[in-house]
Every structure is written in C-alpha cells, then in structure tokens.
Design an enzyme around this catalytic site. Structure first.
Site: not given
Length: 520
Positions: A122, A125, A256, A438
C-alpha cells in the site's frame, strides 16, 4: 466512486486538510508561515529519465505518474520531499504483477540484469522501506493485484490470502463467511497483508494478538533462488521457524505472495470506557496492573496529558486510559466492569457511561487516531517538523524512558528549531512484562530545512532509545530510517546469519538493498 489516493501524502485526497484547516492546525505553534505551501500538480512533477527497458511480456511501465506515486512511502520526510515537486529518487519503472508467475519472471529478469526490486504494497511505510537510495536502476513492484482470498478452511478457521490484499479488500471477502482477520493497524485502509507480514505490523488488539506474527499459520515467499512454502500447522517445534525468517524481512529476502492466516468469528458484543488519572506515574501503575491481571482488554490505550488534550479525549489536563472489550460469543459488560474497577482501585476516575456500549472519550480518541496522518500532512505543508516513533520496554524501566524522552527529545527540538515543541505519548500495546509507548513530536520548522531538522530530531530520539535499551521500533519496521539503531540493537552473531541468508537467497543483491543489512 472510489476516492482518489493522494500521490504525495497520506490516504485519499478527499480527506486531506484544506488550506484553512492547515492554518488552524498550525496555530498551536507560533512562528510558522502564514500560508501552507501548495501541493504540486502531479503533471508538473520532475522525474529523472528512466534507465530501465524491461523485456516484452513483463508487466512493467515507465508511466511518469505511476513512477511518482511509487517514489516514496508516507513518512514525514517523504511528504516534504514530495511537496517539493522534484523526485530524484523515483523508481525507473513500476511493475504490476498479476500473479505469482509474474513475480517469479520479474525477479529472474531483475537478477540477471542487476535491476533493484523494491516490493510495494500500500506504500504506507513510514521508515523509508519502499524506496531505494542507491545508484543502481530500480523498479517498484506493486503487488496489489494479488488481492484475493483464495481458500477458506472454516473447520480450522483459517484462510489462504494473497499478499497484495489491502485491509478493506481482505475483510470484504471474509465478511460473507462471518469471519475476520481482525488486524487493524492505523494504516489498515492503505496497507496490505504482505506488508503487514514483511514489517511485523501491530494491529487492533492492545493485548494478546498484538502483532501479525500471532495470526500466521504458514507463508509462501518467492525468492530469487526459489519458492519457500511452510506447512500449515497450529504449532511446531521442528527447528527454527521458516516463517520467522521472513516475518519482518521487509522485502530484502523475498516477496510474500500468499499466507494462511488464522481468523476469528466476527465480534457481536463490544463496550468501551475511559478512566482519568492525575499523573502519568499513577496511570502507568494502573495499566501494568491491568496487563498482569489476565483480563486481556482488546483496547488499553493510555494517553498522557498532551495526547489526551490533542485528541479531544480530555479537557481536564489529566491522563486518560481508553479501555475496550469485545467478544464473538459472550456479553462483555462484566469484563469491562472488572477492568474499570481495577483502574479505579489504582487511583483512576472512571468517566460516567452514556447510554449504549460506547464511551465519549474513546470515540474522540478513535476519530483523532484515524485523522492523525492527515493532520501531520497539514502541519508539513506549514513547515512544522513532525516525528512519530514507537518503542517497547519493560515495566521497571518505562518511567525512566518516558521522563528521558520528554526531557531530552524536548531539548533536542528546542535546539534544532529554536523554539519549544510538543512531545506527547500514548501506549499502543501492553504486555504483562512491559508497554509499547508511541511518541509524537511537533516543532517549528524553517522552510527549506524541514528534512534536515527532522533528521536531527530523529537521531536524538534514536540515541535515547538505544541508550536505554528500548527497541528502536515496535511495529513500524526498520526500513532505512531505523537502520542505525537497529544495528546497535541486533546481536552480531545474528547479523552474520542475516547477511548469510541475504547472500544465499538473493545472490545478485537486487531485493530492497540497504534494508536490515548493507547491500553487497
């Protein structure tokens, strides 16, 4: 009509912030420009001349718009570079394999021709994982045509799914069977199963099934020297796991193409609640108690005061814990009551529940969470410097980690930008032995210097994480941006084995060079 994907930033064009919204968002940081920088027209983007001429019959295109869309991922660095309108690092071509045979033929040609291949799902990244930063000709291999659920084993509750299936595409095919993978990273709409596997993505659940690793039954991977396909098994002690070698391999060992994935029945009962704490230390103690109590909430997001205020989950200045439970078989209210009682016993104030199973603070946080990348892009257009990084550490060290990041990264932002910035934190996942914090960092940038300033802030953050032995990434992957920290975290004997695996599986060194190990 399907919304148009943004070529330069996150998500779809219809959700991007308007100029006025960019200005309003930037008001929290005095000193930014008065107007956002314009978004270049895709037709005006400057690309280097393609150096690739693929043989006839291979699904390869040098279309400029396609090359531009595959130039970068969606990190802050990528957005700022795309906004410049010049893409010197764009791929020479883009490949669109229609099936696994196309993948094999593409890798055979690339290996013989010395053309670098970077797998692309998609394109979401945020660590420099879908671009090439070397001098060789390269192609981006877009796998989204491999998007089918090929087979469902209802008895074992598993499915064989192609690696290019985007999150919504995958779930749409499982829904008629009453099944779900139930893996929802923030990038769910714009990332693929193969991308989740290649980056060991973290998903919906804050406890138990936190990583995509937990949902894998077997994998099929095309490498330049052959196809690796593991057996379908619920578990095995037969030596090192072949799947573990490719999970997190980030496209540098193979592509993959398929995986058998463990599924779940779709949940029927859901409920949420929120708990406010006066300070982060008390809140962390409560979250640790919950993580170690064996109650396994689906959602257990702790927002510090800055994150709670920014997301709209709190207006009181406190920290907020968002709790959620769900089940496909049983009512969940009693389990939510156990969780809120435990949080209250640890010093929290449970928010009054409104009618229905949903909580107002939880809904506010969820909406902010899904919109956050669009807000980041809006701030980038205003020359703000925005960085996010995630990590994980043990409970005995998390207080020190949180305080050190707040202090040292906050100081770095001030030194780099010349003005105070924001350093907010939330816990995305929690384990019995530690949480995954985070962090979001926002500072005042200087037009034209944003990427260099972002690099300096990221370097400071990486230094803190590695010094305190917290992981350099919990679920965003290593890519190219986290390589310095990963090299410090990785044991040297394992590095030797990884380099050997790379040389054995990809002898021509064409698969995503520079990710995980140095290119040959």
């Amino acid at each position: 009509m399907t919304p148009e994907r943004s070529w330069w930033g996150w998500g779809t064009t219809d959700h991007a912030l308007s100029d006025e919204e960019c200005i309003a968002r930037a008001a929290v940081l005095p000193g930014l420009p008065d107007r956002p920088r314009p978004v270049p027209d895709l037709a005006d983007v400057v690309l280097p001349t393609s150096r690739v001429a693929a043989p006839d019959g291979l699904p390869v295109t040098t279309d400029p718009a396609d090359r531009a869309r595959h130039a970068y991922g969606k990190a802050y660095r990528d957005v700022v570079r795309a906004l410049s309108g010049e893409l010197p690092g764009a791929p020479d071509a883009v490949a669109h394999p229609a099936d696994e045979d196309d993948v094999v033929r593409l890798l055979d040609w690339a290996s013989s021709a010395g053309v670098v291949v970077v797998p692309f799902g998609g394109g979401s990244s945020v660590v420099g994982g879908v671009e090439y930063r070397g001098d060789r000709p390269w192609i981006s291999m877009d796998l989204t045509a491999l998007d089918r659920v090929l087979e469902i084993d209802r008895t074992s509750r598993a499915a064989r799914i192609q690696g290019g299936a985007l999150g919504p595409v995958l779930e749409d095919q499982l829904r008629p069977h009453g099944l779900t993978l139930r893996h929802y990273p923030q990038s769910f709409e714009f990332s693929t199963l193969g991308g989740w596997l290649a980056t060991r993505a973290g998903g919906h659940y804050a406890t138990l099934l936190t990583h995509i690793d937990d949902l894998v039954e077997s994998m099929r991977v095309v490498t330049p020297v052959g196809i690796s396909e593991s057996w379908r098994l619920p578990g095995s002690g037969a030596g090192p796991s072949p799947d573990r070698m490719f999970l997190g391999s980030e496209g540098t060992l193979g592509v993959i193409t398929e995986a058998w994935m463990r599924l779940q029945d779709r949940p029927r009962s859901k409920a949420s609640a929120s708990v406010t704490f006066a300070d982060m230390t008390t809140a962390i103690g409560a979250v640790r108690a919950i993580a170690q109590a064996g109650l396994h909430p689906a959602n257990c997001r702790l927002l510090d005061a800055g994150e709670a205020a920014t997301s709209g989950a709190s207006t009181s200045g406190g920290c907020v814990l968002v709790l959620g439970v769900e089940s496909a078989a049983h009512p969940v209210e009693s389990r939510l009551e156990e969780l809120t009682t435990l949080a209250r016993d640890c010093g929290g104030v449970v928010a009054p529940r409104r009618d229905g199973p949903r909580d107002a603070a939880a809904d506010a946080w969820r909406s902010s969470f899904l919109r956050a990348p669009y807000g980041r892009d809006g701030l980038a257009r205003m020359s703000a410097v925005v960085e996010t990084f995630e990590t994980a550490t043990t409970w005995d060290r998390v207080d020190e980690l949180y305080a050190t990041v707040q202090a040292e990264v906050g100081t770095a932002v001030r030194e780099v930008t010349g003005a105070p910035g924001l350093v907010n934190c939330r816990f995305t996942h929690v384990y019995p032995d530690g949480p995954a914090p985070y962090f979001t960092v926002v500072g005042v940038g200087r037009p034209g210097s944003e990427v260099a300033m972002w690099d300096d802030v990221k370097t400071a953050a990486m230094e803190v994480l590695t010094r305190l032995r917290a992981t350099v990434t919990h679920h965003h992957a290593v890519g190219r941006d986290h390589r310095p920290g990963y090299d410090r975290q990785r044991p040297e004997p394992f590095a030797v084995a990884l380099r050997a695996a790379k040389a054995a599986l990809d002898p021509a060194g064409v698969l995503n060079p520079g990710v995980l190990v140095d290119p040959v």
